[in-house]
Motif scaffolding. Structure first.
Motif, PDB file in Angstrom:
ATOM      1  N   THR A   1     -14.844  40.881 -53.069  1.00 17.08           N
ATOM      2  CA  THR A   1     -13.699  41.118 -52.059  1.00 17.08           C
ATOM      3  C   THR A   1     -12.635  42.268 -52.702  1.00 17.08           C
ATOM      4  OG1 THR A   1     -14.007  38.894 -51.269  1.00 17.08           O
ATOM      5  CG2 THR A   1     -11.810  40.110 -50.925  1.00 17.08           C
TER       6      THR A   1
ATOM      7  N   ILE B   1     -10.296  54.456 -45.235  1.00 18.16           N
ATOM      8  CA  ILE B   1     -10.898  53.559 -44.210  1.00 18.16           C
ATOM      9  C   ILE B   1     -12.327  53.934 -43.748  1.00 18.16           C
ATOM     10  CG2 ILE B   1      -9.706  54.530 -42.192  1.00 18.16           C
ATOM     11  CD1 ILE B   1      -9.648  50.785 -43.190  1.00 18.16           C
ATOM     12  N   LYS B   2     -12.759  54.975 -43.877  1.00 26.73           N
ATOM     13  CA  LYS B   2     -14.050  55.436 -43.860  1.00 26.73           C
ATOM     14  C   LYS B   2     -15.090  54.364 -44.454  1.00 26.73           C
ATOM     15  CE  LYS B   2     -14.415  58.813 -47.451  1.00 26.73           C
ATOM     16  NZ  LYS B   2     -13.921  60.094 -47.729  1.00 26.73           N
ATOM     17  N   MET B   3     -14.545  53.727 -45.375  1.00 33.28           N
ATOM     18  CA  MET B   3     -15.482  52.622 -46.125  1.00 33.28           C
ATOM     19  C   MET B   3     -15.269  51.119 -45.460  1.00 33.28           C
ATOM     20  SD  MET B   3     -17.187  54.137 -48.451  1.00 33.28           S
ATOM     21  CE  MET B   3     -17.226  55.948 -49.170  1.00 33.28           C
ATOM     22  N   TRP B   4     -14.740  51.217 -44.334  1.00 31.96           N
ATOM     23  CA  TRP B   4     -14.583  49.857 -43.920  1.00 31.96           C
ATOM     24  C   TRP B   4     -15.799  48.974 -43.809  1.00 31.96           C
ATOM     25  CZ3 TRP B   4     -17.290  48.195 -39.678  1.00 31.96           C
ATOM     26  CH2 TRP B   4     -18.206  49.108 -38.919  1.00 31.96           C
ATOM     27  N   PHE B   5     -17.079  49.731 -43.545  1.00 32.47           N
ATOM     28  CA  PHE B   5     -18.175  48.938 -43.419  1.00 32.47           C
ATOM     29  C   PHE B   5     -18.456  48.048 -44.642  1.00 32.47           C
ATOM     30  CE2 PHE B   5     -19.163  52.955 -45.162  1.00 32.47           C
ATOM     31  CZ  PHE B   5     -20.284  52.805 -46.231  1.00 32.47           C
TER      32      PHE B   5
ATOM     33  N   PHE C   1     -16.735  45.998 -45.875  1.00 31.64           N
ATOM     34  CA  PHE C   1     -16.205  44.718 -45.751  1.00 31.64           C
ATOM     35  C   PHE C   1     -17.108  43.741 -45.155  1.00 31.64           C
ATOM     36  CE2 PHE C   1     -11.951  46.800 -45.996  1.00 31.64           C
ATOM     37  CZ  PHE C   1     -11.289  45.787 -46.687  1.00 31.64           C
TER      38      PHE C   1
ATOM     39  N   ASN D   1     -11.179  50.973 -50.222  1.00 31.66           N
ATOM     40  CA  ASN D   1     -10.600  51.124 -48.818  1.00 31.66           C
ATOM     41  C   ASN D   1      -9.334  51.916 -49.084  1.00 31.66           C
ATOM     42  OD1 ASN D   1     -12.002  50.691 -46.310  1.00 31.66           O
ATOM     43  ND2 ASN D   1     -12.886  49.126 -47.555  1.00 31.66           N
TER      44      ASN D   1
ATOM     45  N   VAL E   1     -14.029  45.946 -52.726  1.00 33.74           N
ATOM     46  CA  VAL E   1     -14.200  46.507 -51.457  1.00 33.74           C
ATOM     47  C   VAL E   1     -12.960  46.740 -50.934  1.00 33.74           C
ATOM     48  CG1 VAL E   1     -14.711  45.838 -49.198  1.00 33.74           C
ATOM     49  CG2 VAL E   1     -16.299  45.601 -50.815  1.00 33.74           C
ATOM     50  N   LEU E   2     -11.931  45.967 -50.878  1.00 35.91           N
ATOM     51  CA  LEU E   2     -10.653  46.723 -50.763  1.00 35.91           C
ATOM     52  C   LEU E   2      -9.943  47.770 -51.371  1.00 35.91           C
ATOM     53  CD1 LEU E   2      -7.867  45.702 -48.915  1.00 35.91           C
ATOM     54  CD2 LEU E   2      -7.243  44.223 -50.678  1.00 35.91           C
TER      55      LEU E   2
END
Length: 194
Positions: free
Chosen positions: A136, A148-152, A154, A143, A139-140
């Motif tokens: 968690t 935010i292009k790495m949102w996936f 999540f 981002n 991953v945050l």
């Protein structure tokens, strides 16, 4: 079949392997901003956050004294080796010429999250999930660092939690506490830095 898939997911997304993925994403996303273009900084991240922590699993499965301790001994060793790596990693920032915001933020979030999780597990005697914590927060952080292009990424969080539930390693509360620990710590650190 469900258990095999859960075991595979759980094995791939151990805390040290997630660190390897995260630091590698940082390198390929923007090595100049995230590591000052210094490959040695990337390698030191891998040493402190992947190689040293993964040694716990090797020790737990090869040294008879630890092997006989089963899963619980392996879990304790994972915490010890992880925290040792994170402390060394944070100390290494003091000798680097120009550690980046990304490195400082991620290094600190790993260290503080692991201390809080160790306190919850050891002192409060509540088996908060290291896997949930280890997926968690990173991953945050990615981002914040890469955007935010790495949102996936999540989407990996519920997948890892599902695997731990299927394997009966944790219940839902233990997963939430583990995830919440690193989420809050990482969010506070990254908001202060970025």
């Amino acid at each position: 079949m469900r258990e095999k898939i859960a075991y595979l997911i759980s094995s791939i997304f151990t805390v040290p392997m997630v660190a390897l993925i995260v630091f590698t994403i940082m390198w390929f996303d923007n090595k100049a901003a995230n590591y000052n273009g210094n490959f040695n900084y990337y390698l030191s991240s891998i040493l402190f956050f992947t190689i040293i922590p993964i040694m716990a699993y090797i020790v737990a499965r090869t040294i008879p004294k630890f092997k006989s301790g089963g899963r619980e001994k392996e879990r304790k060793l994972a915490f010890i080796f992880g925290i040792a790596g994170y402390i060394l990693g944070n100390l290494s920032l003091l000798v680097m010429k120009r550690p980046t915001k990304a490195m400082v933020g991620l290094y600190l979030s790993y260290l503080i999250s692991s201390f809080i999780l160790a306190f919850i597990n050891r002192v409060l005697k509540f088996k908060a999930s290291g896997h949930a914590c280890g997926i968690t927060g990173p991953v945050l952080a990615v981002n914040f660092i890469a955007g935010i292009k790495m949102w996936f990424l999540f989407l990996l969080i519920p997948l890892v939690m599902w695997s731990r539930l299927v394997l009966k390693r944790h219940d839902f509360k233990q997963l939430i506490v583990g995830a919440a620990t690193s989420f809050v710590v990482t969010l506070v650190i990254m908001m202060c830095i970025y």
